[in-house]
Motif scaffolding. Structure first.
Motif, PDB file in Angstrom:
ATOM      1  N   GLU A   1      63.559  79.941 -43.614  1.00  0.00           N
ATOM      2  CA  GLU A   1      62.490  78.909 -43.272  1.00  0.00           C
ATOM      3  C   GLU A   1      62.880  77.327 -43.289  1.00  0.00           C
ATOM      4  OE1 GLU A   1      57.937  80.218 -44.324  1.00  0.00           O
ATOM      5  OE2 GLU A   1      58.767  78.810 -45.243  1.00  0.00           O
ATOM      6  N   ARG A   2      62.863  76.334 -42.011  1.00  0.00           N
ATOM      7  CA  ARG A   2      63.633  75.733 -42.448  1.00  0.00           C
ATOM      8  C   ARG A   2      63.123  74.414 -42.419  1.00  0.00           C
ATOM      9  NH1 ARG A   2      67.354  75.330 -37.034  1.00  0.00           N
ATOM     10  NH2 ARG A   2      66.267  73.351 -36.978  1.00  0.00           N
ATOM     11  N   THR A   3      61.643  74.338 -41.731  1.00  0.00           N
ATOM     12  CA  THR A   3      60.700  73.143 -42.084  1.00  0.00           C
ATOM     13  C   THR A   3      59.380  74.016 -42.404  1.00  0.00           C
ATOM     14  OG1 THR A   3      61.507  71.708 -39.629  1.00  0.00           O
ATOM     15  CG2 THR A   3      59.165  71.347 -40.620  1.00  0.00           C
ATOM     16  N   ASP A   4      58.909  73.052 -43.513  1.00  0.00           N
ATOM     17  CA  ASP A   4      57.411  74.376 -43.956  1.00  0.00           C
ATOM     18  C   ASP A   4      56.440  72.809 -43.550  1.00  0.00           C
ATOM     19  OD1 ASP A   4      55.164  75.167 -45.139  1.00  0.00           O
ATOM     20  OD2 ASP A   4      56.949  76.007 -46.606  1.00  0.00           O
ATOM     21  N   ALA A   5      55.746  72.988 -43.036  1.00  0.00           N
ATOM     22  CA  ALA A   5      54.944  72.355 -42.957  1.00  0.00           C
ATOM     23  C   ALA A   5      53.229  72.000 -44.155  1.00  0.00           C
ATOM     24  CB  ALA A   5      53.794  71.289 -41.584  1.00  0.00           C
ATOM     25  N   GLY A   6      53.715  73.440 -44.230  1.00  0.00           N
ATOM     26  CA  GLY A   6      52.569  73.642 -45.677  1.00  0.00           C
ATOM     27  C   GLY A   6      51.161  73.857 -45.396  1.00  0.00           C
ATOM     28  N   THR A   7      49.961  74.015 -45.497  1.00  0.00           N
ATOM     29  CA  THR A   7      49.122  73.791 -45.788  1.00  0.00           C
ATOM     30  C   THR A   7      47.650  72.807 -46.342  1.00  0.00           C
ATOM     31  OG1 THR A   7      48.835  76.436 -45.264  1.00  0.00           O
ATOM     32  CG2 THR A   7      46.036  75.404 -45.890  1.00  0.00           C
TER      33      THR A   7
ATOM     34  N   ASP B   1      64.345  77.135 -32.918  1.00  0.00           N
ATOM     35  CA  ASP B   1      63.549  77.699 -32.985  1.00  0.00           C
ATOM     36  C   ASP B   1      62.594  78.363 -32.932  1.00  0.00           C
ATOM     37  OD1 ASP B   1      65.264  76.906 -36.030  1.00  0.00           O
ATOM     38  OD2 ASP B   1      64.251  74.776 -35.665  1.00  0.00           O
TER      39      ASP B   1
ATOM     40  N   HIS C   1      49.273  77.085 -42.138  1.00  0.00           N
ATOM     41  CA  HIS C   1      50.830  76.961 -42.938  1.00  0.00           C
ATOM     42  C   HIS C   1      51.875  77.406 -41.624  1.00  0.00           C
ATOM     43  CE1 HIS C   1      54.731  78.231 -44.342  1.00  0.00           C
ATOM     44  NE2 HIS C   1      54.033  77.637 -45.645  1.00  0.00           N
TER      45      HIS C   1
ATOM     46  N   SER D   1      55.684  76.416 -40.120  1.00  0.00           N
ATOM     47  CA  SER D   1      56.668  76.833 -40.118  1.00  0.00           C
ATOM     48  C   SER D   1      57.715  76.838 -39.467  1.00  0.00           C
ATOM     49  CB  SER D   1      57.180  77.543 -41.608  1.00  0.00           C
ATOM     50  OG  SER D   1      56.260  79.067 -41.160  1.00  0.00           O
ATOM     51  N   LEU D   2      59.315  76.762 -39.587  1.00  0.00           N
ATOM     52  CA  LEU D   2      59.988  77.109 -37.940  1.00  0.00           C
ATOM     53  C   LEU D   2      60.801  78.320 -38.812  1.00  0.00           C
ATOM     54  CD1 LEU D   2      60.855  73.537 -36.766  1.00  0.00           C
ATOM     55  CD2 LEU D   2      59.349  75.463 -35.766  1.00  0.00           C
ATOM     56  N   ARG D   3      61.698  79.023 -37.892  1.00  0.00           N
ATOM     57  CA  ARG D   3      62.662  79.880 -38.848  1.00  0.00           C
ATOM     58  C   ARG D   3      63.789  79.666 -37.129  1.00  0.00           C
ATOM     59  NH1 ARG D   3      62.534  84.529 -35.696  1.00  0.00           N
ATOM     60  NH2 ARG D   3      61.179  85.241 -35.368  1.00  0.00           N
TER      61      ARG D   3
END
Length: 171
Positions: A2-8, A76, A15, A17-19
């Motif tokens: 995961e490059r970005t994790d905006a979370g919950t 992504d 939740h 995220s990007l891959r």
């Protein structure tokens, strides 16, 4: 990865995220592109195979154009609660960050996902002191309003069909 994790957040926002895109994602990415053109193609009298052929040509041409103009672009897959939900294409150079494309499947829209991802790009623009730019189809008034709510401004019309919009860090 995961490059970005905006979370919950505590309010139950999904939740996000990007891959990085992988070759196995091609059909999924094509389905995202097709969903973004569904309303437009519903106005034609083409059969499903004609629509698919047209969409595949457009999809491949778009990716080829992005690859040639932005060879270092980030491609992504957007994940929402771990499920593939859309695509995010971003090109950047020393002068600007360019949001090439963001698209979500209909079932993931209107849940704050796009605003969170564009917000992440705005943070990158602030950190790197570069403008964030995006092209919006003139007839897509909803998208234009979305970007205006996030602080983007139209700085030119392009080809009579697009608004060239920009978010610029405050000096």
């Amino acid at each position: 990865m995961e490059r970005t994790d905006a979370g919950t957040d505590p309010g139950g926002t999904p939740h996000v995220s990007l891959r990085p895109v992988a070759p196995a994602d091609d059909e999924f990415l094509f389905s995202v592109y097709a969903s973004s053109r569904a309303e437009e193609l519903a106005q034609t009298d083409w059969d499903d195979e004609q629509k698919r052929t047209f969409l595949r040509l457009q999809f491949d041409a778009q990716r080829g154009e992005y690859d040639s103009r932005y060879p270092e672009a980030r491609y992504d897959v957007i994940l929402v609660d771990g499920r593939p939900a859309g695509r995010l294409w971003v090109g950047a150079d020393a002068q600007e960050i360019r949001l090439l494309d963001i698209a979500l499947l209909p079932e993931f829209q209107r849940r704050g996902v796009g605003a969170r991802l564009v917000g992440g790009l705005i943070e990158e623009a602030v950190t790197t002191a570069r403008p964030l730019r995006h092209m919006v189809f003139i007839l897509n008034t909803g998208a234009k309003r979305f970007y205006e709510r996030l602080g983007f401004e139209v700085f030119e019309e392009y080809g009579g069909a697009y608004h060239h919009m920009e978010w610029r860090p405050k000096k």
